[in-house]
Design an enzyme around this catalytic site. Structure first.
Site, mmCIF file in Angstrom:
data_model
loop_
_atom_site.group_PDB
_atom_site.id
_atom_site.type_symbol
_atom_site.label_atom_id
_atom_site.label_comp_id
_atom_site.label_asym_id
_atom_site.label_seq_id
_atom_site.Cartn_x
_atom_site.Cartn_y
_atom_site.Cartn_z
ATOM 1 N N SER A 482 0.827 -1.205 0.000
ATOM 2 C CA SER A 482 0.000 0.000 0.000
ATOM 3 C C SER A 482 0.863 1.259 0.000
ATOM 4 O O SER A 482 1.748 1.412 -0.830
ATOM 5 C CB SER A 482 -0.958 -0.038 1.198
ATOM 6 O OG SER A 482 -1.971 0.909 1.060
ATOM 7 N N ASP A 568 -9.521 -3.859 -6.570
ATOM 8 C CA ASP A 568 -8.965 -2.865 -5.655
ATOM 9 C C ASP A 568 -9.424 -1.465 -6.048
ATOM 10 O O ASP A 568 -9.073 -0.968 -7.118
ATOM 11 C CB ASP A 568 -7.441 -2.955 -5.675
ATOM 12 C CG ASP A 568 -6.792 -2.204 -4.527
ATOM 13 O OD1 ASP A 568 -7.445 -1.317 -3.945
ATOM 14 O OD2 ASP A 568 -5.631 -2.510 -4.205
ATOM 15 N N HIS A 611 -8.155 -4.421 -1.830
ATOM 16 C CA HIS A 611 -6.892 -3.819 -1.398
ATOM 17 C C HIS A 611 -6.240 -4.593 -0.258
ATOM 18 O O HIS A 611 -5.023 -4.569 -0.094
ATOM 19 C CB HIS A 611 -7.149 -2.377 -0.970
ATOM 20 C CG HIS A 611 -5.906 -1.602 -0.662
ATOM 21 N ND1 HIS A 611 -4.997 -1.240 -1.627
ATOM 22 C CD2 HIS A 611 -5.402 -1.140 0.507
ATOM 23 C CE1 HIS A 611 -4.000 -0.568 -1.074
ATOM 24 N NE2 HIS A 611 -4.221 -0.501 0.220
#
Length: 644
Positions: A482, A568, A611
């Site tokens: 991330s 995502d 995600h």
């Protein structure tokens, strides 16, 4: 139940970045909107940028890039199938040994998650009960929670009523309940400020009442004890957390009185209220502590230092205020959770052996280092390796980094880390600025126009590890996910020789174009973390100078393995396709007249998951297997030696 400090951490997690690769069209706003900062010049810069470095791979549409990447992945992955099978068996064995089997399958439909438990299907939402007949809950729309509703179940029409609405797009709304059960709290948090409203559960039909109006830079969370509000806040000269109290009848900040203050360079993890006592859970340079004091005599503080192997702590469901026993779990990346109990009355710490499923690791050495960064600041590093390991300068090293949103680097137990440790790897966790490991100031030291400090810290950590004899650059891999991708990607651009391979999971790699597009769901909310390049020309140039995607150049890069998810919403697949293409093109140009090993640049596209990865157990095992024994880790030329 999420407790006080955890709320803001959850908000920061919820706001992880979406991004795209197309610069936002620049408008010429009015002088009032531009704030008199020379917006016309900035608009021209944006236009030039859009026509220049951002124009990439003409003739390649998203579908063509996707098909090309899938073909490229297939051409590379077959080389490692035997190794993956071997590691998968090892990993499954460790997971079956240490991971609870209470896993419940969940499915995602739009923004709603459904899960099965005891033969029933439930929908997961954030809620608190007002009374037996009234339910308060939030809704999630496009990654944003803005409203609170009340549902009266005794009403046959079952119509929901909105009781709170947040109008500022920078703020995210969550619900929780005070530990004594008296109040429901509506917590509206941005990256650097918060506001709390109270709903008295004795009067479920009443209106919420504000505790303290939001003030820029002021963060606070609320608990209740004996008709007093106990407030965790950064209010004060040190800007670190402190516990304050105020009468519930007049809760404004002018009447807040300090009960306990957290020292500088100390991380407040959480707080628990009990019958007559408060327990503060703290971390300082990697070591965990409990500070215990009576709410009647808060100056007498007992300090309980937790075992040195412990890196992560998680409170159990200590829901009874009248009890004086604190139950919690301790773990580390290579130590499965161990259940402990602290008795306030006895001032004793006990291991709850009957509930602990794993013995404490005996053959692992935990070392805590401090690396001097570019400006002299000492950056903590936590290192794990087998006690019997020798010739460590020749062993493979896996480095973890994050450094954003004030979030700590994840040091919870993961079976795959134990497998690597058993096979001779060294594991290092770099707690760089931008994270929250040393308190609120540690986060502020690397945000907005100081983001490059996190990259400096990472470089310093790698140098220090190698200087101390932990592996060497040719046998070092870097792992991040991330927003941690900003540091990892930047390091690849400025110091590609310091590592051999990089593993990135759903990485955020184009800060500039994301923050130039306020139409994206989370861009406005994250201006407090990354800045607003549309209104500040200096920030535009600063972000452009460190942004991983914008600074790819022809040079020899480390091998890179990226995992992307088709569903995502925070890091869309389209952007990662373009990043991978641009990086591979740059590597190809640099190697035209060079000799030596060509690094692998591989994008693994996962059809499921969002995600935060896949929800299915088997898919999770498969993904971890790919991440840890992917081609770029094999490129270290060490995996085959270890497995032979």
């Amino acid at each position: 139940m999420r407790r006080a400090v955890s709320l803001l951490q959850e908000v920061k997690l919820a706001l992880h970045r979406p991004w795209c690769l197309t610069a936002a069209p620049c408008r010429n706003p009015s002088g009032a909107e531009s704030g008199g900062r020379g917006f016309g010049s900035l608009a021209r810069n944006c236009k030039n940028f859009e026509m220049g470095t951002n124009k990439l791979s003409p003739g390649f549409g998203e579908q063509e890039l996707l098909e090309a990447e899938l073909k490229y992945y297939r051409s590379k992955s077959h080389k490692y199938s035997k190794l993956e099978d071997w590691f998968k068996k090892r990993l499954e064995s460790e997971c079956n040994k240490y991971v609870p089997n209470s896993y419940s399958h969940a499915i995602q439909i739009n923004d709603l998650e459904y899960f099965e438990e005891n033969g029933c299907i439930y929908r997961r939402l954030q809620n608190e009960w007002g009374t037996d007949d009234s339910l308060f809950y939030t809704s999630l729309d496009k990654l944003q929670s803005r409203q609170v509703f009340r549902l009266l179940l005794e009403d046959t029409r079952a119509i929901s009523e909105m009781v709170y609405k947040e109008n500022d797009p920078r703020f995210f709304v969550e619900l929780t309940c005070t530990k004594d059960g008296r109040f429901i709290t509506i917590n509206s948090n941005s990256k650097n400020s918060s506001e709390v409203w109270l709903l008295d559960r004795l009067y479920a039909l009443g209106c919420p009442k504000i505790v303290q109006e939001r003030v820029p830079g002021l963060i606070y969370h609320v608990e209740h004890w004996r008709n007093q509000l106990y407030i965790l806040t950064n209010f004060g000269a040190t800007e670190e957390y402190r516990l304050m109290k105020v009468p519930i009848s007049s809760p404004g900040m002018k009447r807040w009185q300090t009960v306990y203050a957290v020292k500088e360079r100390t991380k407040l993890i959480d707080m628990e209220l009990f019958k007559d006592h408060c327990i503060m859970i703290l971390k300082c340079y990697g070591h965990l502590y409990l500070h215990v004091f009576s709410l009647n005599e808060p100056k007498a503080v007992k300090c309980i230092k937790l075992p040195p192997w412990a890196c992560a702590i998680e409170s159990e469901d200590n829901t009874k205020c009248e009890a004086n026993k604190f139950s919690f779990w301790l773990s580390s990346p290579v130590q499965p959770p161990v259940s402990l109990l602290y008795s306030i009355d006895d001032n004793e710490l006990y291991i709850q052996e009957d509930e602990s499923k794993a013995m404490i690791t005996k053959d692992c050495k935990v070392t805590r280092l401090k690396a001097p960064s570019k400006d002299g600041t000492l950056v903590p590093i936590t290192v794990f390796h087998n006690k019997t390991l020798n010739q460590m300068n020749k062993k493979p090293l896996l480095v973890h980094v994050y450094g954003a949103y004030g979030m700590d680097l994840n040091v919870d137990f993961k079976p795959e880390q134990m497998v690597l440790l058993e096979d001779g790897w060294i594991l290092a966790y770099c707690h760089v600025r931008g994270g929250g490991e040393l308190g609120l100031r540690w986060h502020k030291a690397s945000q907005l126009d100081k983001k490059c400090i996190g990259v400096d810290d990472l470089q310093a950590c790698l140098r220090h590890l190698h200087m101390m004899g932990y592996s060497n650059p040719r046998q070092t891999a870097l792992m991040s996910s991330s927003a941690g991708g900003v540091l990892a990607g930047s390091l690849c651009n400025v110091s590609p020789d310091s590592i051999r391979a990089v593993v990135l999971r759903a990485p955020f790699l184009d800060v500039l174009n994301t923050m130039l597009d306020p139409s994206l769901p989370l861009t406005i909310e994250e201006q407090e973390e990354w800045g607003d390049p549309l209104s500040d020309q200096n920030l535009f140039k600063y972000i452009q100078a460190y942004c991983p995607y914008q600074n790819i150049k022809p040079q020899k890069y480390p091998s890179v393995f990226i995992t992307a998810y088709q569903n995502d919403k925070r890091v869309p697949l389209s952007g990662l396709l373009r990043y991978t293409r641009k990086l591979r093109d740059a590597v190809a140009v640099s190697m035209c007249n060079a000799t030596g090993e060509l690094p692998d640049i591989i994008l693994d596209i996962q059809p499921g998951g969002d995600h935060f990865g896949p929800s299915d157990w088997e898919e999770s095992i498969y993904e971890v297997n790919l991440l840890f024994f992917s081609p770029q880790l094999s490129a270290l030329s060490l995996i085959c030696k270890i497995s032979s």
